[in-house]
Design a protein around this motif. Structure first.
Motif, PDB file in Angstrom:
ATOM      1  N   TYR A 136       0.785  -1.282   0.053  1.00 27.79           N
ATOM      2  CA  TYR A 136       0.138   0.201  -0.576  1.00 27.79           C
ATOM      3  C   TYR A 136       1.241   1.177  -0.110  1.00 27.79           C
TER       4      TYR A 136
ATOM      5  N   LEU B 186       3.441   1.453  -2.204  1.00 16.84           N
ATOM      6  CA  LEU B 186       3.618   1.979  -3.471  1.00 16.84           C
ATOM      7  C   LEU B 186       3.217   3.221  -4.353  1.00 16.84           C
ATOM      8  N   PHE B 187       4.039   3.846  -4.979  1.00 12.39           N
ATOM      9  CA  PHE B 187       3.779   5.351  -5.687  1.00 12.39           C
ATOM     10  C   PHE B 187       3.763   5.063  -6.422  1.00 12.39           C
TER      11      PHE B 187
ATOM     12  N   PHE C 286       1.090  -1.371  -9.625  1.00  5.62           N
ATOM     13  CA  PHE C 286      -0.077  -1.227  -9.041  1.00  5.62           C
ATOM     14  C   PHE C 286      -1.013  -1.936 -10.308  1.00  5.62           C
TER      15      PHE C 286
ATOM     16  N   ILE D 252       0.358   9.641  -3.660  1.00  2.00           N
ATOM     17  CA  ILE D 252      -0.460   8.711  -4.670  1.00  2.00           C
ATOM     18  C   ILE D 252      -1.069   7.488  -3.687  1.00  2.00           C
ATOM     19  N   PRO D 253       0.040   6.661  -3.045  1.00  2.00           N
ATOM     20  CA  PRO D 253      -0.401   5.932  -2.542  1.00  2.00           C
ATOM     21  C   PRO D 253      -1.639   6.081  -1.465  1.00  2.00           C
TER      22      PRO D 253
ATOM     23  N   VAL E  45      -4.302   6.149  -3.932  1.00  2.00           N
ATOM     24  CA  VAL E  45      -5.237   4.638  -4.701  1.00  2.00           C
ATOM     25  C   VAL E  45      -6.083   3.913  -3.179  1.00  2.00           C
ATOM     26  N   ASN E  46      -5.422   3.667  -2.129  1.00  2.00           N
ATOM     27  CA  ASN E  46      -5.665   3.266  -1.007  1.00  2.00           C
ATOM     28  C   ASN E  46      -7.104   3.656  -0.704  1.00  2.00           C
TER      29      ASN E  46
ATOM     30  N   ARG F 124     -10.000   2.970  -3.406  1.00  4.50           N
ATOM     31  CA  ARG F 124      -9.874   1.130  -3.334  1.00  4.50           C
ATOM     32  C   ARG F 124     -11.093   0.330  -1.771  1.00  4.50           C
TER      33      ARG F 124
END
Lengths: 285, 296
Positions: free
Chosen positions: A93, A95-96, A142, B225-226, B229-230, B233
């Motif tokens: 979680y 990773l970017f 991703f 960014i993470p 994304v999280n 999700r």
């Protein structure tokens, strides 16, 4: 150089209603090349202890020496963080970057290494964790599978060439096969680069099978710091903390109670299997 | 990151905690509107005193309320500085009146002239700057008392109940309340997650603290960014979870805890209305009560 922790205490949100003692007077030393397991319930202070080791939590009371870097004084944080690598829980979680290669290069780049050195480290780290460099390097992190993501994240830390590798529940959320793979991977990394490994887990079997010493934390206190074989004898005390002795030891104990003459002191899976097979063959003969 | 007071509930048992959220929301709205009509220092001080009293009543540590100002400290200083220097220079005298005894001073404190450009500071500017800073501080402190004493769930219930009349024009009241409650509920999670990701990137020697503002912004990418994304999700997972528990919107939905608007809520509302009235009275000099008006 070993890690020396003396009298370490830590309180979250001191002087408020939320104040909470996460660690109380912890003493421990970790020698070079050891594989130390830290076990305890949620809130027992495992993560807090480990975060101290690379300065992510500032030392407020006590003393810590990591490879002769004294954390109670002013120190070079880059040097410390390149010495101690932490792989957090669910590292996938974090990773970017656009590509796996760039993501893994993040750490080494921050260390100010040359371009060639960074590229070399990324490639070797990827190979070490079992990711095919040519195929995967240009893909987005991703779009990798869950297991691959975790490996990529692990590579991001390994590429910094730490002398001490800390893993916070590296097997959380994986299926049994994935768990085994990751632990095997940790062993191969340890063998290849001679790192000291500190692994947090709340699975006693995992710790028992892989670690040279186990630290048992309960409500911020270091209750035991023993070899797995010695820990087996403390089943009563462990039970009070809601922890169990390893499955293999438990099975051996049950068999003995049933009157089967099995050797005492068994705690590893392989030992148990060998012993049972021996007894079985002896009986048939 | 943990310093953000917005949406952080402070558990305590006080009369303000026990109040009906609808009363608290209406009072907070009245308060915020009234603040814009304060124009004398006396009333500012009075408002601060009232707010302080409310904080004491709520048993919330005063430190937490002060902390809520921290995120907009930059905004406050910025507007103050702008007011200080961009108030037009006029040579009119500046009048300070204390109890009808009027003093006139030269409005311009200093002035620089270069060709056609005039630049300087006036007493009017100082006045505006100070009042603007006070106004913004009050504006943030009041609502933060609301969120500190009301759980996000109760707060949303209150908003939903207050907006009920809008259903007549087919306004999606329930959906809006749900969006609000989800947002508020996830703020602590996101803060916690930000902490975690920042730590993970710090462990890889990321540097968030040095360099100029552009460098700092760019350094935050490995965190943002993470986080996005999280969050996406998690939103998807939440939608599935709600779906699997037969969520159908507001249709036929009942509340576990019904809100009750009691006598004490009514009294509080009356008091707040009285205070707002006082502010308007002081501003527009209703009933010619010069005493309030004349105190600076």
């Amino acid at each position: 150089m070993p890690i020396v922790i003396e009298n370490l205490s830590y309180t979250y949100s001191p002087n408020t209603v939320f104040a909470h003692d996460a660690l109380k007077n912890v003493h421990m030393t970790i020698d070079d090349g050891e594989f130390v397991g830290i076990i305890g319930h949620t809130g027992s202070g495992k993560s807090t202890l480990v975060l101290h080791l690379n300065g992510l939590i500032k030392l407020t009371s006590g003393k810590i020496l990591v490879n002769d870097i004294d954390l109670s004084k002013k120190y070079d944080y880059k040097k410390l963080r390149s010495t101690v690598g932490i792989v957090f829980q669910y590292p996938e979680y974090q990773l970017f970057d656009e590509t796996v290669e760039k993501d893994i290069a993040f750490g080494p780049k921050n260390l100010g290494l040359s371009k060639e050195e960074v590229a070399y480290r990324v490639r070797t780290a990827m190979e070490m964790v079992g990711l095919d460099y040519e195929i995967i390097k240009d893909r987005s992190p991703f779009e990798l599978s869950g297991g691959q993501k975790r490996r990529a994240a692990l590579a991001g830390v390994i590429a910094m060439h730490p002398k001490i590798l800390i893993l916070d529940e590296p097997t959380a959320g994986l299926d049994p096969k994935g768990k085994e793979n990751i632990l095997e991977l940790v062993h191969s990394i340890k063998k290849a680069s001679q790192v000291t490994v500190i692994m947090i887990s709340h699975n006693m079997d995992e710790i028992n099978e892989h670690c040279t010493r186990v630290a048992v934390l309960n409500q911020g206190e270091l209750v035991y710091y023993l070899k797995p074989s010695e820990l087996v004898e403390r089943s009563l005390e462990l039970g009070k903390m809601g922890l169990d002795i390893p499955t293999s030891a438990r099975i051996a104990r049950r068999l003995r109670k049933k009157g089967i003459n099995i050797k005492t002191g068994i705690h590893k899976q392989d030992e148990l299997i060998a012993e049972v097979l021996k007894l079985y063959k002896g009986e048939r003969a | 990151m943990r310093d953000i007071a917005l949406g952080q509930y402070y558990p305590a048992n006080s009369i303000i905690h026990r109040m009906d959220p609808r009363a608290k929301i209406i009072i907070a709205l009245m308060y915020m509107v009234s603040i814009f009509f304060i124009n004398t220092y006396t009333v500012y001080v009075l408002t601060f005193l009232v707010l302080f009293l409310l904080v004491l009543l709520s048993k919330v540590p005063i430190k937490l309320i002060l902390k809520s100002v921290k995120p907009i400290l930059f905004l406050i200083t910025f507007t103050a500085v702008i007011n200080l220097f961009l108030t037009p220079l006029e040579n009119k005298p500046y009048v300070i009146d204390v109890y009808f005894r009027q003093w006139t001073v030269n409005n311009i404190i200093f002035e620089l002239k270069w060709k056609f450009i005039r630049f300087g500071m006036t007493w009017t500017g100082v006045n505006n700057a100070l009042k603007m800073a006070l106004r913004l501080t009050l504006l943030v402190m009041g609502p933060s008392l609301l969120t500190l004493t009301t759980t996000p769930v109760t707060l949303t219930d209150g908003v939903e109940s207050l907006m009920k009349p809008l259903r007549i024009i087919r306004f999606p009241v329930h959906e809006l309340a749900l969006i609000m409650s989800i947002t508020l509920k996830f703020i602590p999670n996101i803060i916690e997650e930000t902490d975690k990701i920042m730590m993970a990137q710090r462990a890889r020697c990321a540097d968030f603290d040095s360099g100029n503002i552009f460098k700092k912004a760019k350094a935050l990418l490995p965190v943002i960014i993470p986080l996005f994304v999280n969050s996406l999700r998690r939103a998807e997972e939440l939608a599935y979870a709600m779906d699997s528990r037969c969520y159908r919107g507001s249709k036929g939905r009942t509340k576990m805890k019904e809100l009750k608007f009691g006598l004490k809520d009514f009294m509080a509302l009356l008091l707040a209305a009285g205070f707002s009235f006082l502010i308007f009275m002081a501003r527009y000099n209703w009933f010619s009560l010069n005493i309030i008006y004349s105190l600076v």
